[in-house]
Design a protein around this motif. Structure first.
Motif, PDB file in Angstrom:
ATOM      1  N   GLY A 106      -8.375   3.347   3.105  1.00 16.54           N
ATOM      2  CA  GLY A 106      -7.922   2.117   2.747  1.00 16.54           C
ATOM      3  C   GLY A 106      -6.489   1.560   1.431  1.00 16.54           C
ATOM      4  O   GLY A 106      -5.483   0.932   2.273  1.00 16.54           O
ATOM      5  N   VAL A 107      -6.773   2.052   0.901  1.00 13.79           N
ATOM      6  CA  VAL A 107      -5.532   2.352  -0.292  1.00 13.79           C
ATOM      7  C   VAL A 107      -4.497   2.807   0.170  1.00 13.79           C
ATOM      8  O   VAL A 107      -3.304   2.455   0.277  1.00 13.79           O
ATOM      9  CB  VAL A 107      -6.045   3.062  -1.435  1.00 13.79           C
ATOM     10  N   SER A 108      -4.544   3.930   1.084  1.00 18.14           N
ATOM     11  CA  SER A 108      -3.417   4.909   1.483  1.00 18.14           C
ATOM     12  C   SER A 108      -2.513   3.911   2.752  1.00 18.14           C
ATOM     13  O   SER A 108      -1.693   3.688   2.790  1.00 18.14           O
ATOM     14  CB  SER A 108      -3.715   5.755   2.368  1.00 18.14           C
ATOM     15  N   LEU A 109      -3.329   2.973   3.610  1.00 18.41           N
ATOM     16  CA  LEU A 109      -1.983   2.195   4.485  1.00 18.41           C
ATOM     17  C   LEU A 109      -1.599   1.265   4.111  1.00 18.41           C
ATOM     18  O   LEU A 109      -1.201   0.775   4.124  1.00 18.41           O
ATOM     19  CB  LEU A 109      -3.887   1.523   5.113  1.00 18.41           C
ATOM     20  N   MET A 110      -2.413   0.999   2.788  1.00 17.81           N
ATOM     21  CA  MET A 110      -1.567  -0.245   1.844  1.00 17.81           C
ATOM     22  C   MET A 110      -0.461  -0.248   1.386  1.00 17.81           C
ATOM     23  O   MET A 110       0.908  -0.761   1.221  1.00 17.81           O
ATOM     24  CB  MET A 110      -2.691  -0.930   0.923  1.00 17.81           C
ATOM     25  N   VAL A 132       1.272   2.839   2.462  1.00 11.54           N
ATOM     26  CA  VAL A 132       2.547   2.650   3.200  1.00 11.54           C
ATOM     27  C   VAL A 132       3.109   1.905   4.358  1.00 11.54           C
ATOM     28  O   VAL A 132       3.802   1.685   5.050  1.00 11.54           O
ATOM     29  CB  VAL A 132       1.632   4.166   4.153  1.00 11.54           C
ATOM     30  N   SER A 133       2.120   0.689   4.205  1.00  9.17           N
ATOM     31  CA  SER A 133       2.280  -0.689   4.956  1.00  9.17           C
ATOM     32  C   SER A 133       3.969  -1.303   4.533  1.00  9.17           C
ATOM     33  O   SER A 133       4.715  -0.960   5.706  1.00  9.17           O
ATOM     34  CB  SER A 133       1.805  -1.854   3.790  1.00  9.17           C
ATOM     35  N   LYS A 134       4.872  -0.941   3.738  1.00  6.50           N
ATOM     36  CA  LYS A 134       5.934  -1.437   3.126  1.00  6.50           C
ATOM     37  C   LYS A 134       7.213  -0.752   4.128  1.00  6.50           C
ATOM     38  O   LYS A 134       8.062  -0.348   4.435  1.00  6.50           O
ATOM     39  CB  LYS A 134       6.126  -1.047   1.728  1.00  6.50           C
ATOM     40  N   ALA A 135       6.525   1.234   3.745  1.00  5.25           N
ATOM     41  CA  ALA A 135       7.986   2.160   3.908  1.00  5.25           C
ATOM     42  C   ALA A 135       7.975   1.657   6.545  1.00  5.25           C
ATOM     43  O   ALA A 135       8.592   1.911   7.102  1.00  5.25           O
ATOM     44  CB  ALA A 135       6.464   3.621   3.739  1.00  5.25           C
ATOM     45  N   ILE A 136       6.513   1.379   6.680  1.00  2.00           N
ATOM     46  CA  ILE A 136       6.460   1.382   8.435  1.00  2.00           C
ATOM     47  C   ILE A 136       6.190  -0.291   8.609  1.00  2.00           C
ATOM     48  O   ILE A 136       6.169  -0.660   9.617  1.00  2.00           O
ATOM     49  CB  ILE A 136       4.554   1.667   8.336  1.00  2.00           C
ATOM     50  N   GLU A 137       6.849  -1.013   7.942  1.00  2.00           N
ATOM     51  CA  GLU A 137       6.888  -2.146   7.952  1.00  2.00           C
ATOM     52  C   GLU A 137       6.143  -3.122   8.649  1.00  2.00           C
ATOM     53  O   GLU A 137       6.399  -3.053  10.038  1.00  2.00           O
ATOM     54  CB  GLU A 137       8.529  -2.280   8.992  1.00  2.00           C
ATOM     55  N   SER A 138       5.000  -2.735   8.191  1.00  2.00           N
ATOM     56  CA  SER A 138       3.783  -3.191   8.938  1.00  2.00           C
ATOM     57  C   SER A 138       2.786  -4.470   7.375  1.00  2.00           C
ATOM     58  O   SER A 138       1.526  -3.282   7.358  1.00  2.00           O
ATOM     59  CB  SER A 138       2.769  -2.886   9.930  1.00  2.00           C
ATOM     60  N   ALA A 196      -0.805  -2.799   8.494  1.00  2.00           N
ATOM     61  CA  ALA A 196      -1.874  -1.851   7.741  1.00  2.00           C
ATOM     62  C   ALA A 196      -1.943  -2.690   6.308  1.00  2.00           C
ATOM     63  O   ALA A 196      -3.176  -2.500   5.909  1.00  2.00           O
ATOM     64  CB  ALA A 196      -0.335  -0.949   7.462  1.00  2.00           C
ATOM     65  N   LEU A 197      -0.988  -3.923   5.643  1.00  2.00           N
ATOM     66  CA  LEU A 197      -1.341  -4.185   4.538  1.00  2.00           C
ATOM     67  C   LEU A 197      -2.874  -4.323   4.333  1.00  2.00           C
ATOM     68  O   LEU A 197      -3.965  -4.605   4.118  1.00  2.00           O
ATOM     69  CB  LEU A 197      -0.918  -4.673   3.599  1.00  2.00           C
ATOM     70  N   LEU A 207      -2.151   3.689  -7.084  1.00  2.00           N
ATOM     71  CA  LEU A 207      -2.684   3.488  -8.658  1.00  2.00           C
ATOM     72  C   LEU A 207      -3.667   3.895  -8.591  1.00  2.00           C
ATOM     73  O   LEU A 207      -5.142   4.871  -9.376  1.00  2.00           O
ATOM     74  CB  LEU A 207      -2.073   2.533  -9.698  1.00  2.00           C
ATOM     75  N   SER A 208      -4.846   2.713  -7.877  1.00  2.00           N
ATOM     76  CA  SER A 208      -6.434   3.377  -7.575  1.00  2.00           C
ATOM     77  C   SER A 208      -6.909   4.635  -6.800  1.00  2.00           C
ATOM     78  O   SER A 208      -8.121   4.764  -6.716  1.00  2.00           O
ATOM     79  CB  SER A 208      -6.928   2.232  -7.295  1.00  2.00           C
ATOM     80  N   LEU A 209      -5.820   5.566  -6.157  1.00  2.00           N
ATOM     81  CA  LEU A 209      -6.294   6.862  -5.830  1.00  2.00           C
ATOM     82  C   LEU A 209      -6.524   7.585  -6.603  1.00  2.00           C
ATOM     83  O   LEU A 209      -7.227   8.663  -6.501  1.00  2.00           O
ATOM     84  CB  LEU A 209      -4.604   7.643  -5.018  1.00  2.00           C
ATOM     85  N   ILE A 210      -5.581   7.906  -7.654  1.00  2.00           N
ATOM     86  CA  ILE A 210      -6.374   8.472  -9.428  1.00  2.00           C
ATOM     87  C   ILE A 210      -7.608   8.648  -9.861  1.00  2.00           C
ATOM     88  O   ILE A 210      -8.439   9.514  -9.329  1.00  2.00           O
ATOM     89  CB  ILE A 210      -5.466   7.856 -10.439  1.00  2.00           C
ATOM     90  N   PRO A 211      -8.394   7.437  -9.710  1.00  2.00           N
ATOM     91  CA  PRO A 211     -10.084   7.767 -10.101  1.00  2.00           C
ATOM     92  C   PRO A 211     -10.837   7.936  -8.914  1.00  2.00           C
ATOM     93  O   PRO A 211     -11.830   8.385  -8.822  1.00  2.00           O
ATOM     94  CB  PRO A 211     -10.437   6.260 -10.363  1.00  2.00           C
TER      95      PRO A 211
END
Length: 483
Positions: free
Chosen positions: A106-110, A112-118, A121-122, A192-196
Motif C-alpha cells: 500500500g505504501v509503495s503504491l502511494m 510511486v503515485s507521483k512518478a507514474i502520475e496516477s 495509485a495513491l 518513511l513508514s516503510l522503515i518500521p
C-alpha cells in the motif's frame, strides 16, 4: 511492582515492541496527510489536467480528496473482518507478519503515485493500507496480551496506543512544510513508514508465537511450554501459567463461529460492554479534534498548525501516563475518570465556542480545553477501548471479539469523519453537546456495568460470565468490581 513478580525479560520486551511497530505505521499515516493536503490536492488536479486538458472543479476535487482520505477508514472496516480467520489459522505473531505485506504494498503504491502520475495509485494504496490498519490494530493487542504476564497485561496492551499516538505525532511533524510536506518531498514523507514495516521482518520471526494460541487453539503443549519459558526466562511462572491455560481449556468448547459468538449466553454481557465502551470512546469528540484541530484554532491563531502539534504531543504524553497507571488504578477507574472529564470538556467547548467570536482572547481557553480532552481520552477510553475485548472473552471467542471491537472503532472513526463537518455546519459549537452525551453514556455504563479486570487471569474473568445473563456487579465478593 517488582520486576521479579512480572517476569520481565528482554525477549518479552522485544516481542511487544516488535508487534507494536505496526500501530506506529497506522498512526503515522493518520497524522501525515493534514498539513500537505493542499499540495497533494494540486497533484490530483495537475494529473487530471495532463490527461484531459482541463482542471477539476472545486467540488470534484474536494470529493476526490475526501475519498482518498476516508478510504483508509473504509478499508480498516473491511480488514477487521479477516482478524478471526488469520489469528486462528496462522497464529497471532505470524498473522502480524502476513498483514504487514499490505502495508508494504500500500505504501509503495502511494510513494510511486507521483512518478507514474496516477492519483488512482495513491487511493488504491490508502485502501490497501486501510486493510492493514483494520487487521493489525486487533492482532497487535491480541498478541501482546497473550504473551504478557497477567500483572502487566493491561500496561503492555496500552503500549499499542502509545505507539499509535507516537506515529500520529511523527506524521504531523513530517508533514509540515518546513520538513517533508513540500511539493518535491511529500512522497518521501509517505515512504518513511516503510522503515518500521521492514524492521518488523527482522524482529518478529525471532519472537515466540502466543503460548495461549499454541496450547488452546493448536493443542501443542510442548511448544507452548517452550514459548513460555523463552518469554519468562524461568520455569516457575511457566508451570503456573500452563495450569491456568489448561483450566481455561477445560471450560472452552472446540470452536466458536461468528453467529454462535453473538448467540452464546456467556458472551452477551461482554459483547454489550465492548459495544458501549467502544462507541462511547469513538464518538466522544477525540477523533473530531484530531481531524479538525487546525481548522478549530486557525481563526484565532496564525500558527494553528503548531498548536495541532501540541495536540499530538499531549496525545503521546498521556498514553505514557496511562501505561504507568493501568496496573495501579485499573481499567474501570481510568474509564470513569476519562469519560467524566471528556464530558465536562465538551460542555466547556460549547460555552467557549459561543463566545469566542466576540471575545477572541478566549481562544487560548479553547486550546487548553482541547488539550485537557485529549489527555482524558488517552488516560483511559482511548487505549482501553482497543484491548478490553481481549480481556473479557475466552480463547475461542477472543479473536472474534477483537475483530468486533476493531469494527466498532474504525466504524466510529469513519462515521465521525463523514458526519461531523455537516453537523458542525448546521448546529456549530452545539455539536460538542452530542459528544458530551456520548461521554456521559460511557461514564454511566462503566459505573453500573463494567467490571475491573486488573490482575485477573483470562480464565478468572471468563468464569464470571459463564452461565450468567446479568453480571451482579454490586457483589464485591464476586468480581471485585469496585476495587
Amino acid at each position: 511492582m517488582a520486576i521479579q513478580e512480572c517476569h520481565l525479560t528482554a525477549l518479552l520486551l522485544i516481542s511487544v515492541l516488535g508487534a507494536i511497530l505496526g500501530s506506529l505505521q497506522v498512526g503515522y499515516h493518520t497524522g501525515n496527510v493534514n498539513a500537505p493536503a493542499k499540495i497533494m490536492e494540486e497533484f490530483f488536479n495537475q494529473t487530471w489536467k495532463d490527461r484531459y486538458n482541463e482542471t477539476l472543479s472545486e467540488q470534484s476535487l474536494t470529493l476526490l480528496w475526501s475519498l482518498s482520505v476516508s478510504i483508509k477508514d473504509f478499508g480498516s472496516l473491511l480488514g477487521s473482518l479477516g482478524v478471526k480467520y488469520l489469528a486462528d489459522s496462522f497464529g497471532r505473531r505470524n498473522s502480524i507478519l502476513i498483514v504487514n505485506c499490505l502495508s508494504l504494498v500500500g505504501v509503495s503504491l502511494m510513494v510511486v503515485s507521483k512518478a507514474i502520475e496516477s492519483f488512482e495509485a495513491l487511493i488504491l494504496g490508502r485502501l490497501l493500507f486501510g486493510l492493514f490498519c483494520g487487521l493489525v490494530m486487533s492482532l497487535n493487542p491480541l498478541y501482546v496480551q497473550e504473551v504478557s504476564p497477567t500483572v502487566m497485561r493491561g500496561a503492555f496492551a496500552t503500549l499499542n496506543q502509545v505507539s499509535f499516538a507516537s506515529g500520529i505525532l511523527l506524521g504531523m511533524v513530517s508533514g509540515l512544510e518546513t520538513m517533508l510536506g513540500t511539493e518535491e518531498l511529500w512522497t518521501v514523507m509517505l515512504s518513511l513508514s516503510l522503515i518500521p514495516a521492514v524492521l518488523q521482518y527482522f524482529i518478529l520471526p525471532f519472537c515466540p508465537e502466543s503460548p495461549r494460541f499454541l496450547l488452546l487453539n493448536k493443542g501443542q503443549e510442548s511448544k507452548a511450554d517452550a514459548a513460555l519459558l523463552r518469554l519468562r526466562g524461568s520455569p516457575e511462572p511457566v508451570l503456573a501459567e500452563l495450569e491456568e491455560m489448561k483450566a481455561e481449556a477445560a471450560h472452552t468448547q472446540a470452536s466458536v463461529g461468528v453467529l454462535e459468538f453473538f448467540q452464546k449466553r456467556s458472551y452477551r454481557q461482554p459483547i454489550i460492554i465492548v459495544l458501549c465502551i467502544n462507541l462511547a470512546s469513538q464518538l466522544s469528540g477525540f477523533n473530531a479534534i484530531i481531524n479538525y484541530s487546525t481548522r478549530m484554532f486557525h481563526p484565532y491563531f496564525e500558527e494553528a498548525k503548531y498548536l495541532t502539534l501540541g495536540v499530538g504531543a499531549v496525545n503521546v504524553i498521556f498514553t505514557l501516563v496511562a501505561f504507568f497507571l493501568m496496573e495501579k488504578a485499573g481499567r474501570r477507574r481510568l474509564l470513569l475518570i476519562g469519560f467524566i472529564i471528556i464530558a465536562v470538556c465538551n460542555l466547556l467547548l460549547t460555552v467557549v465556542d459561543s463566545v469566542v467570536q466576540t471575545v477572541p482572547s478566549l481562544g487560548i481557553l479553547q486550546v487548553l480545553v482541547v488539550f485537557c480532552l485529549i489527555s482524558a481520552y488517552e488516560l483511559g477510553p482511548g487505549p482501553i477501548s482497543w484491548f478490553i475485548a481481549g480481556e473479557l472473552f475466552d480463547q475461542r471467542g477472543r479473536s472474534i471479539a477483537m475483530a468486533f471491537a476493531s469494527m466498532l472503532n474504525w466504524g466510529g472513526k469513519f462515521l465521525l469523519a463523514l458526519l461531523f463537518p455537516p453537523v458542525l455546519k448546521v448546529i456549530g459549537g452545539y455539536s460538542y453537546l452530542l459528544f458530551m452525551v456520548m461521554a456521559l453514556i460511557g461514564f454511566v455504563f462503566t459505573w453500573f456495568r463494567v467490571p475491573e479486570t486488573k490482575g485477573r487471569t483470562f480464565d478468572e474473568i471468563a468464569e464470571e460470565f459463564r452461565g450468567a445473563e446479568i453480571l451482579p456487579l454490586h457483589d464485591k465478593n464476586g468480581f471485585n468490581t469496585f476495587s
